[in-house]
Design a protein around this motif. Structure first.
Motif, PDB file in Angstrom:
ATOM      1  N   PRO A   1       0.813  -1.213   0.000  1.00 61.53           N
ATOM      2  CA  PRO A   1       0.000   0.000   0.000  1.00 61.53           C
ATOM      3  C   PRO A   1       0.849   1.268   0.000  1.00 61.53           C
ATOM      4  O   PRO A   1       0.412   2.298  -0.472  1.00 61.53           O
ATOM      5  N   ALA A   2       2.075   1.211   0.528  1.00 63.61           N
ATOM      6  CA  ALA A   2       2.935   2.381   0.588  1.00 63.61           C
ATOM      7  C   ALA A   2       3.722   2.589  -0.705  1.00 63.61           C
ATOM      8  O   ALA A   2       4.411   3.584  -0.857  1.00 63.61           O
ATOM      9  N   ALA A   3       3.642   1.637  -1.642  1.00 64.12           N
ATOM     10  CA  ALA A   3       4.394   1.741  -2.884  1.00 64.12           C
ATOM     11  C   ALA A   3       3.873   2.909  -3.717  1.00 64.12           C
ATOM     12  O   ALA A   3       2.681   3.188  -3.740  1.00 64.12           O
ATOM     13  N   PRO A   4       4.793   3.603  -4.436  1.00 64.06           N
ATOM     14  CA  PRO A   4       4.337   4.694  -5.283  1.00 64.06           C
ATOM     15  C   PRO A   4       3.454   4.165  -6.418  1.00 64.06           C
ATOM     16  O   PRO A   4       3.622   3.051  -6.854  1.00 64.06           O
ATOM     17  N   GLN A   5       2.530   4.987  -6.859  1.00 63.88           N
ATOM     18  CA  GLN A   5       1.625   4.590  -7.920  1.00 63.88           C
ATOM     19  C   GLN A   5       2.399   4.441  -9.233  1.00 63.88           C
ATOM     20  O   GLN A   5       3.241   5.266  -9.560  1.00 63.88           O
TER      21      GLN A   5
ATOM     22  N   ASP B   1      -1.786   7.501 -12.668  1.00 60.30           N
ATOM     23  CA  ASP B   1      -1.416   8.888 -12.360  1.00 60.30           C
ATOM     24  C   ASP B   1      -1.601   9.815 -13.558  1.00 60.30           C
ATOM     25  O   ASP B   1      -1.335  11.006 -13.475  1.00 60.30           O
ATOM     26  N   GLY B   2      -2.056   9.274 -14.714  1.00 64.03           N
ATOM     27  CA  GLY B   2      -2.326  10.085 -15.897  1.00 64.03           C
ATOM     28  C   GLY B   2      -1.106  10.458 -16.724  1.00 64.03           C
ATOM     29  O   GLY B   2      -1.241  11.043 -17.793  1.00 64.03           O
ATOM     30  N   SER B   3       0.092  10.098 -16.281  1.00 63.62           N
ATOM     31  CA  SER B   3       1.309  10.524 -16.978  1.00 63.62           C
ATOM     32  C   SER B   3       1.566   9.775 -18.285  1.00 63.62           C
ATOM     33  O   SER B   3       2.336  10.239 -19.116  1.00 63.62           O
ATOM     34  N   ALA B   4       0.920   8.624 -18.473  1.00 60.72           N
ATOM     35  CA  ALA B   4       1.137   7.844 -19.694  1.00 60.72           C
ATOM     36  C   ALA B   4      -0.195   7.375 -20.279  1.00 60.72           C
ATOM     37  O   ALA B   4      -0.287   6.289 -20.838  1.00 60.72           O
TER      38      ALA B   4
ATOM     39  N   PRO C   1       9.275   6.464 -24.770  1.00 56.10           N
ATOM     40  CA  PRO C   1       8.246   6.726 -23.768  1.00 56.10           C
ATOM     41  C   PRO C   1       8.550   5.991 -22.466  1.00 56.10           C
ATOM     42  O   PRO C   1       9.027   4.867 -22.483  1.00 56.10           O
ATOM     43  N   LEU C   2       8.304   6.637 -21.349  1.00 59.86           N
ATOM     44  CA  LEU C   2       8.541   6.128 -19.992  1.00 59.86           C
ATOM     45  C   LEU C   2      10.020   6.043 -19.630  1.00 59.86           C
ATOM     46  O   LEU C   2      10.392   5.366 -18.672  1.00 59.86           O
TER      47      LEU C   2
ATOM     48  N   GLY D   1       0.185 -12.440 -17.231  1.00 56.16           N
ATOM     49  CA  GLY D   1       0.489 -11.747 -15.982  1.00 56.16           C
ATOM     50  C   GLY D   1       0.229 -10.265 -16.077  1.00 56.16           C
ATOM     51  O   GLY D   1      -0.652  -9.820 -16.809  1.00 56.16           O
ATOM     52  N   THR D   2       1.021  -9.507 -15.334  1.00 51.97           N
ATOM     53  CA  THR D   2       0.889  -8.056 -15.260  1.00 51.97           C
ATOM     54  C   THR D   2       2.268  -7.425 -15.361  1.00 51.97           C
ATOM     55  O   THR D   2       3.243  -7.971 -14.865  1.00 51.97           O
ATOM     56  N   MET D   3       2.351  -6.268 -15.994  1.00 50.71           N
ATOM     57  CA  MET D   3       3.594  -5.513 -16.084  1.00 50.71           C
ATOM     58  C   MET D   3       3.318  -4.086 -15.675  1.00 50.71           C
ATOM     59  O   MET D   3       2.298  -3.502 -16.037  1.00 50.71           O
ATOM     60  N   ARG D   4       4.259  -3.524 -14.885  1.00 51.31           N
ATOM     61  CA  ARG D   4       4.113  -2.146 -14.387  1.00 51.31           C
ATOM     62  C   ARG D   4       5.344  -1.320 -14.755  1.00 51.31           C
ATOM     63  O   ARG D   4       6.455  -1.818 -14.769  1.00 51.31           O
ATOM     64  N   PHE D   5       5.089  -0.071 -15.001  1.00 47.29           N
ATOM     65  CA  PHE D   5       6.159   0.896 -15.241  1.00 47.29           C
ATOM     66  C   PHE D   5       5.961   1.996 -14.209  1.00 47.29           C
ATOM     67  O   PHE D   5       4.930   2.645 -14.193  1.00 47.29           O
ATOM     68  N   GLY D   6       6.936   2.183 -13.305  1.00 39.02           N
ATOM     69  CA  GLY D   6       6.701   3.124 -12.235  1.00 39.02           C
ATOM     70  C   GLY D   6       7.839   4.010 -11.863  1.00 39.02           C
ATOM     71  O   GLY D   6       8.862   4.136 -12.356  1.00 39.02           O
TER      72      GLY D   6
END
Length: 173
Positions: free
Chosen positions: A17-21, A64-67, A137-138, A168-173
């Protein structure tokens, strides 16, 4: 590089829960009838292996709307690693992502590279999704994810693994 088998640590346990979005989160899957290939086959004992193939990124959302313009992607990868059914070390390589917008048109290309590699226990295939976006991008964002194979560990241990299909799932943060 972390692109070969290490995502379990980033996604397998779930986000805290404390991880950045994340800037972007996507579903990831091997294309139908086109699993990742391993040469030579992965088995019980670690050995040098080359992984090649593609992954599809779909349903991408930017909390967060950035991408928000990036809706899907096509990943091409080539990775080498010392791999077994349960671990991976010395992962090196890179992945290229071609991004697409809501209208299906290409929006740019990103390159994901990683560090010197590390150990990935339990689900070594996950490291294929880990690294840093170094171009496009990113750029500067950390990539991480998890890929759950269609075949289980027992099958790898008894028969070896030369092909891998999964989702699965992939995240870019």
């Amino acid at each position: 590089m972390d692109l070969g088998w290490i995502i379990v640590t980033a996604i397998g346990a779930g986000a805290s829960p404390a991880a950045p979005q994340a800037a972007l989160t996507c579903a990831v899957a091997t294309p139908p009838a086109r699993p990742l290939s391993f040469t030579p086959s992965v088995g019980l004992t670690p050995r040098p292996v080359t992984v090649r193939g593609n992954l599809q990124l779909t349903g991408c959302v930017s909390p967060d709307g950035s991408a928000s313009a990036l809706r899907s992607g096509w990943v091409s990868l080539r990775v080498t690693a010392d791999a077994s059914c349960t671990s991976t070390a010395r992962v090196r390589g890179r992945a290229t992502v071609v991004w697409f917008g809501a209208d299906g048109r290409p929006l740019g290309t990103s390159t994901i590279t990683g560090g010197p590699g590390s150990l990935a226990p339990h689900r070594p295939a996950d490291s294929l999704l880990s690294g840093t976006v170094t171009y496009g991008p990113l750029k500067g964002r950390r990539a991480s994810g998890g890929l759950t194979p269609d075949a289980g560990l027992l099958s790898c241990a008894t028969d070896g693994l030369s092909r891998l299909a999964g989702t699965g799932t992939m995240r870019f943060g």
